[in-house]
Design a protein around this motif. Sequence first.
Motif, PDB file in Angstrom:
ATOM      1  N   THR A   1      41.456  63.497  37.982  1.00  0.00           N
ATOM      2  CA  THR A   1      42.520  64.254  38.647  1.00  0.00           C
ATOM      3  C   THR A   1      42.497  65.714  38.207  1.00  0.00           C
ATOM      4  O   THR A   1      42.667  66.621  39.028  1.00  0.00           O
TER       5      THR A   1
ATOM      6  N   LEU B   1      39.605  67.409  39.908  1.00  0.00           N
ATOM      7  CA  LEU B   1      39.919  67.584  41.320  1.00  0.00           C
ATOM      8  C   LEU B   1      40.879  68.758  41.526  1.00  0.00           C
ATOM      9  O   LEU B   1      40.643  69.623  42.377  1.00  0.00           O
ATOM     10  N   LEU B   2      41.944  68.815  40.735  1.00  0.00           N
ATOM     11  CA  LEU B   2      42.936  69.875  40.893  1.00  0.00           C
ATOM     12  C   LEU B   2      42.396  71.246  40.490  1.00  0.00           C
ATOM     13  O   LEU B   2      42.572  72.222  41.223  1.00  0.00           O
ATOM     14  N   THR B   3      41.773  71.320  39.334  1.00  0.00           N
ATOM     15  CA  THR B   3      41.268  72.630  38.910  1.00  0.00           C
ATOM     16  C   THR B   3      40.132  73.094  39.821  1.00  0.00           C
ATOM     17  O   THR B   3      39.999  74.288  40.085  1.00  0.00           O
ATOM     18  N   GLY B   4      39.349  72.178  40.296  1.00  0.00           N
ATOM     19  CA  GLY B   4      38.270  72.553  41.212  1.00  0.00           C
ATOM     20  C   GLY B   4      38.797  73.118  42.517  1.00  0.00           C
ATOM     21  O   GLY B   4      38.308  74.127  43.011  1.00  0.00           O
ATOM     22  N   HIS B   5      39.814  72.488  43.071  1.00  0.00           N
ATOM     23  CA  HIS B   5      40.343  72.930  44.351  1.00  0.00           C
ATOM     24  C   HIS B   5      41.314  74.095  44.239  1.00  0.00           C
ATOM     25  O   HIS B   5      41.427  74.903  45.157  1.00  0.00           O
ATOM     26  N   LEU B   6      42.046  74.176  43.147  1.00  0.00           N
ATOM     27  CA  LEU B   6      43.062  75.221  43.026  1.00  0.00           C
ATOM     28  C   LEU B   6      42.576  76.474  42.300  1.00  0.00           C
ATOM     29  O   LEU B   6      43.172  77.537  42.448  1.00  0.00           O
TER      30      LEU B   6
ATOM     31  N   VAL C   1      37.438  76.908  43.702  1.00  0.00           N
ATOM     32  CA  VAL C   1      37.157  77.219  45.109  1.00  0.00           C
ATOM     33  C   VAL C   1      37.766  78.560  45.523  1.00  0.00           C
ATOM     34  O   VAL C   1      37.074  79.374  46.146  1.00  0.00           O
ATOM     35  N   PRO C   2      39.026  78.862  45.195  1.00  0.00           N
ATOM     36  CA  PRO C   2      39.532  80.199  45.550  1.00  0.00           C
ATOM     37  C   PRO C   2      38.749  81.338  44.894  1.00  0.00           C
ATOM     38  O   PRO C   2      38.607  82.410  45.495  1.00  0.00           O
TER      39      PRO C   2
ATOM     40  N   THR D   1      41.321  74.360  32.351  1.00  0.00           N
ATOM     41  CA  THR D   1      41.124  72.913  32.494  1.00  0.00           C
ATOM     42  C   THR D   1      41.629  72.170  31.266  1.00  0.00           C
ATOM     43  O   THR D   1      42.329  71.157  31.383  1.00  0.00           O
TER      44      THR D   1
END
Length: 130
Positions: A58, A61-66, A69-70, A96
């Motif tokens: 989780t 997933l969160l750090t990667g997307h939030l 990616v930005p 992270t």
Amino acid sequence: MQEVAHPLGASLWRGAKGHCPACGKGRLFWKYLKVNDRCECCEEDLSRYPADDGPAYTTILLTGHLIIVPLLFIPWVWRNPVHSVPLVMGGLVVSTLSVLPRIKGAWIGLMYALAVKSTDAHLHTADAAD
């Protein structure tokens, strides 16, 4: 649909703050990610709530997307010289590692709220389907 055994929101919030999901007073962790066996205030058995790989997945997933990616959409990141990469990577590592205990605490709070225990693992194996 399974009924929630304990208040979901309160259990998640208490766990995310690093407190016992049952009483909200005792400490959940005795080290960075090591969960106390029992709450020092209410004696809740905290070791029975599984938090194996879920919090790590989780967090990624969160750090990667939030965060990651930005960053890819900011020209400064990909136009900068190579020697700035350790600075960006260091920031990602720090963010992270700071989020991981909060997500693990919330995960344990979720397991507490849903009354999922490590002894329930036999319910999720292929043998249980027979």
